[in-house]
Design an enzyme around this catalytic site. Sequence first.
Site, PDB file in Angstrom:
ATOM      1  N   ARG A 158      -6.408  21.285   0.856  1.00  0.00           N
ATOM      2  CA  ARG A 158      -5.943  21.026  -0.513  1.00  0.00           C
ATOM      3  C   ARG A 158      -4.785  20.037  -0.516  1.00  0.00           C
ATOM      4  O   ARG A 158      -3.938  20.072   0.369  1.00  0.00           O
ATOM      5  CB  ARG A 158      -5.483  22.343  -1.159  1.00  0.00           C
ATOM      6  CG  ARG A 158      -6.597  23.076  -1.857  1.00  0.00           C
ATOM      7  CD  ARG A 158      -6.238  24.469  -2.298  1.00  0.00           C
ATOM      8  NE  ARG A 158      -4.921  24.659  -2.885  1.00  0.00           N
ATOM      9  CZ  ARG A 158      -4.469  25.840  -3.297  1.00  0.00           C
ATOM     10  NH1 ARG A 158      -5.244  26.923  -3.190  1.00  0.00           N
ATOM     11  NH2 ARG A 158      -3.277  25.981  -3.817  1.00  0.00           N
ATOM     12  N   ARG A 212       2.975  33.788 -13.659  1.00  0.00           N
ATOM     13  CA  ARG A 212       3.809  33.174 -12.626  1.00  0.00           C
ATOM     14  C   ARG A 212       5.232  32.938 -13.110  1.00  0.00           C
ATOM     15  O   ARG A 212       6.061  32.445 -12.350  1.00  0.00           O
ATOM     16  CB  ARG A 212       3.211  31.817 -12.311  1.00  0.00           C
ATOM     17  CG  ARG A 212       2.705  31.675 -10.923  1.00  0.00           C
ATOM     18  CD  ARG A 212       2.168  30.272 -10.820  1.00  0.00           C
ATOM     19  NE  ARG A 212       2.027  29.869  -9.476  1.00  0.00           N
ATOM     20  CZ  ARG A 212       0.897  29.980  -8.798  1.00  0.00           C
ATOM     21  NH1 ARG A 212      -0.156  30.512  -9.342  1.00  0.00           N
ATOM     22  NH2 ARG A 212       0.850  29.549  -7.562  1.00  0.00           N
ATOM     23  N   LYS A 244      -3.244  36.084  -1.755  1.00  0.00           N
ATOM     24  CA  LYS A 244      -3.635  36.613  -3.080  1.00  0.00           C
ATOM     25  C   LYS A 244      -5.122  36.358  -3.345  1.00  0.00           C
ATOM     26  O   LYS A 244      -5.851  37.248  -3.762  1.00  0.00           O
ATOM     27  CB  LYS A 244      -2.825  35.935  -4.211  1.00  0.00           C
ATOM     28  CG  LYS A 244      -1.329  36.129  -4.119  1.00  0.00           C
ATOM     29  CD  LYS A 244      -0.609  35.483  -5.285  1.00  0.00           C
ATOM     30  CE  LYS A 244      -0.710  33.964  -5.328  1.00  0.00           C
ATOM     31  NZ  LYS A 244      -0.099  33.262  -4.184  1.00  0.00           N
ATOM     32  N   ARG A 263       6.580  24.350  -3.174  1.00  0.00           N
ATOM     33  CA  ARG A 263       5.928  25.476  -3.857  1.00  0.00           C
ATOM     34  C   ARG A 263       6.640  26.799  -3.550  1.00  0.00           C
ATOM     35  O   ARG A 263       6.746  27.673  -4.406  1.00  0.00           O
ATOM     36  CB  ARG A 263       4.451  25.549  -3.448  1.00  0.00           C
ATOM     37  CG  ARG A 263       3.618  24.453  -4.103  1.00  0.00           C
ATOM     38  CD  ARG A 263       2.279  24.277  -3.437  1.00  0.00           C
ATOM     39  NE  ARG A 263       1.444  25.450  -3.507  1.00  0.00           N
ATOM     40  CZ  ARG A 263       0.422  25.685  -2.677  1.00  0.00           C
ATOM     41  NH1 ARG A 263       0.122  24.813  -1.736  1.00  0.00           N
ATOM     42  NH2 ARG A 263      -0.300  26.761  -2.827  1.00  0.00           N
ATOM     43  N   ARG A 288      -5.492  26.274   6.277  1.00  0.00           N
ATOM     44  CA  ARG A 288      -6.435  26.674   5.225  1.00  0.00           C
ATOM     45  C   ARG A 288      -7.408  25.542   4.933  1.00  0.00           C
ATOM     46  O   ARG A 288      -7.056  24.376   4.885  1.00  0.00           O
ATOM     47  CB  ARG A 288      -5.684  27.026   3.941  1.00  0.00           C
ATOM     48  CG  ARG A 288      -6.659  27.274   2.793  1.00  0.00           C
ATOM     49  CD  ARG A 288      -6.072  27.993   1.641  1.00  0.00           C
ATOM     50  NE  ARG A 288      -4.958  27.301   1.042  1.00  0.00           N
ATOM     51  CZ  ARG A 288      -4.262  27.788   0.028  1.00  0.00           C
ATOM     52  NH1 ARG A 288      -4.567  28.980  -0.455  1.00  0.00           N
ATOM     53  NH2 ARG A 288      -3.262  27.120  -0.474  1.00  0.00           N
TER      54      ARG A 288
HETATM   55  P1  AP5 Z   1      -5.036  32.550   0.303  1.00  0.00           P
HETATM   56  O1  AP5 Z   1      -5.750  33.823   0.051  1.00  0.00           O
HETATM   57  O2  AP5 Z   1      -5.723  31.280  -0.064  1.00  0.00           O
HETATM   58  O3  AP5 Z   1      -3.566  32.620  -0.303  1.00  0.00           O
HETATM   59  P2  AP5 Z   1      -3.057  32.543  -1.810  1.00  0.00           P
HETATM   60  O4  AP5 Z   1      -1.908  33.489  -1.912  1.00  0.00           O
HETATM   61  O5  AP5 Z   1      -4.180  32.707  -2.768  1.00  0.00           O
HETATM   62  O6  AP5 Z   1      -2.513  31.057  -1.762  1.00  0.00           O
HETATM   63  P3  AP5 Z   1      -2.580  29.890  -2.847  1.00  0.00           P
HETATM   64  O7  AP5 Z   1      -2.000  28.687  -2.157  1.00  0.00           O
HETATM   65  O8  AP5 Z   1      -3.951  29.751  -3.409  1.00  0.00           O
HETATM   66  O9  AP5 Z   1      -1.598  30.409  -3.870  1.00  0.00           O
HETATM   67  P4  AP5 Z   1      -0.847  29.595  -4.857  1.00  0.00           P
HETATM   68  O10 AP5 Z   1      -0.345  30.700  -5.676  1.00  0.00           O
HETATM   69  O11 AP5 Z   1       0.192  28.681  -4.378  1.00  0.00           O
HETATM   70  O12 AP5 Z   1      -1.971  28.593  -5.411  1.00  0.00           O
HETATM   71  P5  AP5 Z   1      -2.786  28.590  -6.753  1.00  0.00           P
HETATM   72  O13 AP5 Z   1      -4.127  28.078  -6.454  1.00  0.00           O
HETATM   73  O14 AP5 Z   1      -2.652  29.881  -7.489  1.00  0.00           O
HETATM   74  O15 AP5 Z   1      -4.639  32.516   1.848  1.00  0.00           O
HETATM   75  C1  AP5 Z   1      -3.966  31.401   2.414  1.00  0.00           C
HETATM   76  C2  AP5 Z   1      -4.548  31.117   3.810  1.00  0.00           C
HETATM   77  O16 AP5 Z   1      -4.192  32.178   4.680  1.00  0.00           O
HETATM   78  C3  AP5 Z   1      -6.070  31.027   3.849  1.00  0.00           C
HETATM   79  O17 AP5 Z   1      -6.457  30.034   4.763  1.00  0.00           O
HETATM   80  C4  AP5 Z   1      -6.522  32.419   4.293  1.00  0.00           C
HETATM   81  O18 AP5 Z   1      -7.763  32.372   4.982  1.00  0.00           O
HETATM   82  C5  AP5 Z   1      -5.369  32.833   5.189  1.00  0.00           C
HETATM   83  N1  AP5 Z   1      -5.091  34.264   5.120  1.00  0.00           N
HETATM   84  C6  AP5 Z   1      -5.149  35.071   4.024  1.00  0.00           C
HETATM   85  N2  AP5 Z   1      -4.784  36.337   4.353  1.00  0.00           N
HETATM   86  C7  AP5 Z   1      -4.465  36.302   5.677  1.00  0.00           C
HETATM   87  C8  AP5 Z   1      -3.998  37.295   6.601  1.00  0.00           C
HETATM   88  N3  AP5 Z   1      -3.788  38.577   6.232  1.00  0.00           N
HETATM   89  N4  AP5 Z   1      -3.764  36.891   7.892  1.00  0.00           N
HETATM   90  C9  AP5 Z   1      -3.983  35.603   8.273  1.00  0.00           C
HETATM   91  N5  AP5 Z   1      -4.432  34.628   7.450  1.00  0.00           N
HETATM   92  C10 AP5 Z   1      -4.657  34.979   6.164  1.00  0.00           C
HETATM   93  O19 AP5 Z   1      -1.949  27.511  -7.613  1.00  0.00           O
HETATM   94  C11 AP5 Z   1      -1.909  26.152  -7.234  1.00  0.00           C
HETATM   95  C12 AP5 Z   1      -1.086  25.380  -8.259  1.00  0.00           C
HETATM   96  O20 AP5 Z   1      -1.692  25.501  -9.572  1.00  0.00           O
HETATM   97  C13 AP5 Z   1       0.363  25.865  -8.460  1.00  0.00           C
HETATM   98  O21 AP5 Z   1       1.238  25.295  -7.506  1.00  0.00           O
HETATM   99  C14 AP5 Z   1       0.628  25.379  -9.901  1.00  0.00           C
HETATM  100  O22 AP5 Z   1       0.908  24.017  -9.941  1.00  0.00           O
HETATM  101  C15 AP5 Z   1      -0.706  25.601 -10.606  1.00  0.00           C
HETATM  102  N6  AP5 Z   1      -0.806  26.931 -11.243  1.00  0.00           N
HETATM  103  C16 AP5 Z   1      -1.702  27.915 -10.939  1.00  0.00           C
HETATM  104  N7  AP5 Z   1      -1.499  28.993 -11.707  1.00  0.00           N
HETATM  105  C17 AP5 Z   1      -0.453  28.698 -12.535  1.00  0.00           C
HETATM  106  C18 AP5 Z   1       0.244  29.414 -13.557  1.00  0.00           C
HETATM  107  N8  AP5 Z   1      -0.088  30.690 -13.870  1.00  0.00           N
HETATM  108  N9  AP5 Z   1       1.265  28.804 -14.182  1.00  0.00           N
HETATM  109  C19 AP5 Z   1       1.622  27.532 -13.881  1.00  0.00           C
HETATM  110  N10 AP5 Z   1       1.017  26.794 -12.910  1.00  0.00           N
HETATM  111  C20 AP5 Z   1      -0.020  27.369 -12.245  1.00  0.00           C
END
Ligand code: AP5
Length: 214
Positions: A160, A88, A13, A171, A127
């Site tokens: 992370r 979410r 994402k 997660r 990552r």
């Molecule tokens: P990446 O692009 O980083 O993936 P992502 O989907 O953004 O993953 P996140 O872990 O950031 O998502 P998340 O939703 O769990 O975390 P968030 O920060 O929102 O890609 C992942 C890896 O794969 C990278 O190394 C990339 O280079 C690689 N990659 C990407 N595309 C690829 C491809 N096509 N092929 C190969 N490799 C690829 O949230 C973290 C925490 O914050 C949550 O757990 C929660 O506690 C809190 N939080 C955040 N938002 C909310 C909310 N709205 N409500 C409540 N809690 C929240």
Amino acid sequence: MRIIMLGAPGAGKGTQAKRIAERLQVPHISTGDIFRANIKNGTELGMRAKSYMDAGSLVPDSLTLELVMDRIAGEDCQNGYVFDGFPRTIPQAEALEKALSELGQKVDFAVDIEVPDEDIIGRMGGRRACLQCGATYHVAYAAPKTEGVCDRCGAGLTLRDDDKPETVKKRLAVYHEQTQPLIDFYRNKGCLAQADGTKDVEDVFCEILKLLGV
Ligand code: AP5
């Protein structure tokens, strides 16, 4: 254009949201990045969010909604934005819908990036994140020019805290229970676009641009 990115943790994402936002010249709004920046700066919001994030749980809706509503009231959001990691939960999606409808606006596209759980676990261990500027790398698929150093701002890269395998499993479970229902929510609103996230980054981007018609 107002766009929401859906998909499991690690589906890509953030990777795609940054590119789409750059292409459309609108802000990329990542709730995860906002929480991480607050934790790094030791703010009250950061302290309240940290325990939930470290445990792989969601931060409570009330805290999340407050920060999102503040953010989209910003001048730079008038022409749209790309949400990454928000909404979410169904209550978050409903609150967003209500806030937008009061402004005569709506979500234009909810882009769901589909990647099976087994691929996710492998991706997360590789990552590396820059906590300074939010850039994301992967040791195998998107390596920085110099190992351990951010190409964009020169800061050190880290694994992370919530990318450890046990937390990733938690997660994923939280995603299936609380976030996956949003796919049907947006399908029923007629704005769902689904992309195959197992292809390489550039191919996924091209598929999304086609779906958005840009
Ligand atoms: P990446 O692009 O980083 O993936 P992502 O989907 O953004 O993953 P996140 O872990 O950031 O998502 P998340 O939703 O769990 O975390 P968030 O920060 O929102 O890609 C992942 C890896 O794969 C990278 O190394 C990339 O280079 C690689 N990659 C990407 N595309 C690829 C491809 N096509 N092929 C190969 N490799 C690829 O949230 C973290 C925490 O914050 C949550 O757990 C929660 O506690 C809190 N939080 C955040 N938002 C909310 C909310 N709205 N409500 C409540 N809690 C929240």
